[in-house]
Design a protein around this motif. Structure first.
Motif, PDB file in Angstrom:
ATOM      1  N   GLU A 148      -8.572   2.934  10.383  1.00  0.00           N
ATOM      2  CA  GLU A 148      -7.673   1.861  10.800  1.00  0.00           C
ATOM      3  C   GLU A 148      -7.608   0.765   9.739  1.00  0.00           C
ATOM      4  O   GLU A 148      -8.601   0.481   9.059  1.00  0.00           O
ATOM      5  N   GLU A 159       2.067  -1.698  14.618  1.00  0.00           N
ATOM      6  CA  GLU A 159       2.158  -0.256  14.798  1.00  0.00           C
ATOM      7  C   GLU A 159       1.281   0.136  15.981  1.00  0.00           C
ATOM      8  O   GLU A 159       0.415  -0.629  16.412  1.00  0.00           O
ATOM      9  N   PHE A 165      -5.105   7.483   9.765  1.00  0.00           N
ATOM     10  CA  PHE A 165      -3.744   7.496   9.238  1.00  0.00           C
ATOM     11  C   PHE A 165      -3.685   8.472   8.071  1.00  0.00           C
ATOM     12  O   PHE A 165      -4.560   8.463   7.199  1.00  0.00           O
ATOM     13  N   SER A 169       0.726   6.928   4.550  1.00  0.00           N
ATOM     14  CA  SER A 169       1.196   6.185   5.717  1.00  0.00           C
ATOM     15  C   SER A 169       1.426   4.724   5.322  1.00  0.00           C
ATOM     16  O   SER A 169       0.695   4.156   4.509  1.00  0.00           O
ATOM     17  N   VAL A 171       1.919   0.844   6.920  1.00  0.00           N
ATOM     18  CA  VAL A 171       1.666   0.026   8.099  1.00  0.00           C
ATOM     19  C   VAL A 171       2.095  -1.404   7.809  1.00  0.00           C
ATOM     20  O   VAL A 171       1.871  -1.922   6.712  1.00  0.00           O
ATOM     21  N   CYS A 191      -1.509   3.695   2.678  1.00  0.00           N
ATOM     22  CA  CYS A 191      -2.736   4.479   2.572  1.00  0.00           C
ATOM     23  C   CYS A 191      -2.648   5.372   1.343  1.00  0.00           C
ATOM     24  O   CYS A 191      -1.732   6.191   1.217  1.00  0.00           O
TER      25      CYS A 191
END
Length: 204
Positions: A148, A159, A165, A169, A171, A191
């Protein structure tokens, strides 16, 4: 007089609210091919439990020669089902799912891991042999996935929460009212190789 009237209205309205909050949907009778239900009804009130067993040559798709399922607000806790007695019980794949196949070697399943996970040791199939699965594939967190995103003061993540993730990804953070992203940082983090890049700070 006005206070008495309001109290009367409240007494009438409040039980109705309680009833609306407590009302739960009944369940239609499950379709059970090759078996029988006890008790047998067209519909079942919420929280009702039914017991079922299967005909010769079949067994419930859960552990045991009989099984119980409970009505939970219009849905059964598991859908009663009878399967061939030589089949393996449906497996639980943590952080993954499976599709069932049939071939001359027997009943097999193909494993697909959720985003951010990958199969361990490249093992993606399992075969049912003598009612037991051969080594079930395991889904483990990918080395390129991220946990996370970090918590930063005066901000939230816009999100849905998840523990892992997948690589690449993106966010988005949102600074609370009165705060904006600081310096050259943006509200978007990515990420990459197991790390979050571009984590912002929020300033007044």
């Amino acid at each position: 007089m006005c206070v008495s009237y309001l109290g009367f209205v409240f007494l009438i309205w409040f039980p109705g609210v309680l009833h609306a909050q407590s009302a739960a949907e009944p369940c239609p009778a499950p379709v059970l091919n090759g078996g029988y239900l006890v008790p047998k009804q067209d519909t079942y009130p919420d929280k009702t439990a039914v017991t079922y067993a299967c005909d010769n040559g079949l067994k419930p798709a859960v552990e045991g020669w009989w099984a119980t399922s409970t009505c939970q607000n219009g849905r059964w806790s598991h859908e009663p089902q009878c399967i061939d007695e030589n089949y393996c019980l449906p497996p639980t794949i943590t952080n993954g799912k499976y599709t069932e196949n049939r071939n001359v070697q027997g009943q097999t399943i193909d494993i697909t891991c959720n985003e951010g996970y990958e199969v361990k040791d490249r093992l993606i199939t399992a075969t049912c042999i003598n009612q037991t699965w051969s080594s079930l594939p395991v889904c483990e967190r990918s080395n390129n996935a991220c946990v996370e995103p970090p918590q930063i003061p005066h901000a939230v993540i816009l999100e849905r929460y998840q523990e892992v993730f997948a690589a690449n990804s993106r966010v988005r953070y949102g600074c609370k009212t009165g705060y904006t992203p600081n310096g050259r940082n943006t509200e978007i983090v990515t990420c990459s190789s197991g790390q979050w890049n571009g984590v912002p700070t929020c300033r007044k």
